[in-house]
Motif scaffolding. Structure first.
Motif, short mmCIF file in Angstrom:
data_model
loop_
_atom_site.label_atom_id
_atom_site.label_comp_id
_atom_site.label_asym_id
_atom_site.label_seq_id
_atom_site.Cartn_x
_atom_site.Cartn_y
_atom_site.Cartn_z
N SER A 2 -0.49 -2.89 -11.29
CA SER A 2 0.64 -2.62 -12.18
C SER A 2 1.42 -1.38 -11.75
O SER A 2 2.59 -1.24 -12.07
CB SER A 2 0.14 -2.47 -13.61
OG SER A 2 -0.81 -1.44 -13.67
N LEU A 3 0.76 -0.48 -10.98
CA LEU A 3 1.47 0.70 -10.49
C LEU A 3 2.60 0.30 -9.54
O LEU A 3 3.56 1.03 -9.36
CB LEU A 3 0.51 1.65 -9.77
CG LEU A 3 -0.35 2.54 -10.67
CD1 LEU A 3 -1.38 3.28 -9.85
CD2 LEU A 3 0.51 3.53 -11.43
N LEU A 4 2.46 -0.88 -8.92
CA LEU A 4 3.47 -1.32 -7.96
C LEU A 4 4.81 -1.61 -8.64
O LEU A 4 5.83 -1.71 -7.99
CB LEU A 4 2.98 -2.55 -7.19
CG LEU A 4 1.77 -2.26 -6.27
CD1 LEU A 4 1.24 -3.55 -5.70
CD2 LEU A 4 2.17 -1.32 -5.16
N ARG A 5 4.79 -1.77 -9.96
CA ARG A 5 6.06 -1.95 -10.66
C ARG A 5 6.77 -0.60 -10.84
O ARG A 5 7.89 -0.55 -11.30
CB ARG A 5 5.82 -2.59 -12.03
CG ARG A 5 5.34 -4.04 -11.94
CD ARG A 5 5.55 -4.75 -13.26
NE ARG A 5 4.75 -4.15 -14.32
CZ ARG A 5 3.49 -4.52 -14.60
NH1 ARG A 5 2.92 -5.48 -13.92
NH2 ARG A 5 2.83 -3.93 -15.57
N GLY A 6 6.09 0.47 -10.47
CA GLY A 6 6.63 1.79 -10.73
C GLY A 6 7.34 2.41 -9.54
O GLY A 6 7.71 1.74 -8.58
N ILE A 30 5.80 -2.29 -3.81
CA ILE A 30 6.47 -1.25 -4.58
C ILE A 30 7.97 -1.31 -4.28
O ILE A 30 8.36 -1.54 -3.13
CB ILE A 30 5.88 0.16 -4.33
CG1 ILE A 30 6.11 1.04 -5.55
CG2 ILE A 30 6.46 0.83 -3.09
CD1 ILE A 30 5.06 2.11 -5.74
N THR A 31 8.80 -1.17 -5.28
CA THR A 31 10.23 -1.39 -5.06
C THR A 31 11.06 -0.11 -5.10
O THR A 31 12.21 -0.10 -4.72
CB THR A 31 10.80 -2.37 -6.11
OG1 THR A 31 10.41 -1.89 -7.40
CG2 THR A 31 10.28 -3.78 -5.89
N ARG A 32 10.47 1.00 -5.56
CA ARG A 32 11.20 2.27 -5.63
C ARG A 32 10.35 3.36 -4.98
O ARG A 32 9.28 3.71 -5.49
CB ARG A 32 11.52 2.62 -7.09
CG ARG A 32 12.55 1.67 -7.71
CD ARG A 32 12.66 1.86 -9.19
NE ARG A 32 11.50 1.33 -9.88
CZ ARG A 32 11.18 1.57 -11.15
NH1 ARG A 32 11.92 2.38 -11.87
NH2 ARG A 32 10.13 1.04 -11.69
N ASP A 87 5.68 7.32 -11.06
CA ASP A 87 4.38 6.72 -11.38
C ASP A 87 3.27 7.14 -10.43
O ASP A 87 2.14 7.33 -10.84
CB ASP A 87 4.51 5.18 -11.37
CG ASP A 87 5.38 4.71 -12.52
OD1 ASP A 87 4.88 4.65 -13.64
OD2 ASP A 87 6.57 4.44 -12.28
N VAL A 88 3.59 7.23 -9.13
CA VAL A 88 2.58 7.58 -8.14
C VAL A 88 3.12 8.67 -7.23
O VAL A 88 4.22 8.54 -6.68
CB VAL A 88 2.22 6.38 -7.21
CG1 VAL A 88 0.97 6.69 -6.41
CG2 VAL A 88 2.08 5.10 -7.97
N ALA A 89 2.36 9.75 -7.06
CA ALA A 89 2.75 10.80 -6.13
C ALA A 89 1.63 10.99 -5.11
O ALA A 89 0.46 11.10 -5.48
CB ALA A 89 3.00 12.10 -6.88
#
Ligand code: NAD
Length: 241
Positions: A2-6, A30-32, A87-89
């Motif tokens: 679900s993180l991949l939507r972030g 991941i799109t962004r 969402d992810v760093a």
């Protein structure tokens, strides 16, 4: 998944483990994606590579020096303003020492390595936490966000069997302390913080070290079960496990 939507943010993304992490994120959907590095030329080349291979990923390339708190703050702010969330760093930017022992290294060199490898992670993590605390908690898997610090095996054990790396090892042990301390402090507020501790990986950071028989690097490889250096994609993409 679900993180991949972030939206993700990576430091040191123009080379080695950081670049392979950017590619792995894009490959996994991941799109962004904000990619940052001090080397703006190599960063643009990485952006082109991503755009060619993964046209559906929106890539923001930001030249950024992790030694500069204002640049870190501006880069993270621009990521959030463009993508709406962080969402992810992945705090990955780092440099190695030349292998000096404590009695040989001067204060400027010791401080320079610690400033990139420990303070650099801290500057990013502080800003990422500030942003994440303000975000909506999206529940069990996503929470308010996740932070991944690229530490090192030399943040866990001593490198001195192979070479001194006094400043590098000091900094990487510091990253482990920062990761554990903040994981405990912010986990209960919806932010997951972890560290990855790679062994020797074949990236430009190891290029200066000799690989001749008897050299520290070849002794390390001899002790390694696979008898070879790791590859950056083996750290970036957990499919290799
Ligand atoms: P690399 O040299 O290929 O990549 C490091 C990237 O960080 C480069 O693109 C560089 O321009 C960037 N960088 C350096 N200083 C910076 C700064 N002040 N601000 C912003 N960007 C900066 O090396 P790598 O092996 O991919 O290293 C990535 C991380 O992995 C580092 O933190 C390193 O310590 C860690 N690591 C590497 C190994 C290894 O054997 N390669 C092992 C354990 C941990």
């Amino acid at each position: 998944a679900s993180l991949l939507r972030g939206a993700a943010f990576i430091t040191g993304a123009a080379s080695g483990i950081g670049q392979k992490t950017a590619l792995a994120f894009a490959r996994n959907g991941i799109t962004r994606l904000a990619i940052t590095d001090i080397n703006s030329q190599a960063l643009e080349a990485t952006k082109s590579l991503l755009s060619e291979e993964y046209p559906s990923t929106e890539v923001l390339a930001l030249p950024l020096n992790v030694r500069d708190a204002a640049e870190v703050k501006a880069g993270i702010a621009e990521t959030v303003s463009r993508f709406g969330r962080l969402d992810v760093a992945v705090n990955n930017a780092g440099i190695a020492g030349k292998g000096e022992s404590t009695h040989e290294i001067d204060e400027e060199e010791f401080g320079g390595i610690v400033d990139v490898d420990l303070y650099g992670v801290w500057r990013c993590q502080r800003e990422e936490i500030r942003v994440m605390l303000e975000q909506e908690d999206l529940g069990v898997r996503r929470g308010r966000g996740a932070i991944i610090n690229v530490a090192s095996i030399f943040g866990v054990v001593s490198p001195s069997l192979f070479m001194a790396q006094t400043a590098y090892s000091t900094a990487k042990h510091g990253v482990m302390g920062l990761t554990k301390s903040d994981a405990n402090n912010y986990g209960r507020r919806g932010i997951r913080i972890n560290a990855i501790c790679p062994g020797w990986i074949e990236t430009p950071i190891v290029t200066p070290f000799s690989r001749e028989a008897g050299s520290p690097l070849s002794q390390y490889v001899e002790m390694t079960p696979l008898q070879r250096l790791g590859q950056p994609e083996e750290i970036a993409d957990l499919r290799y496990l």
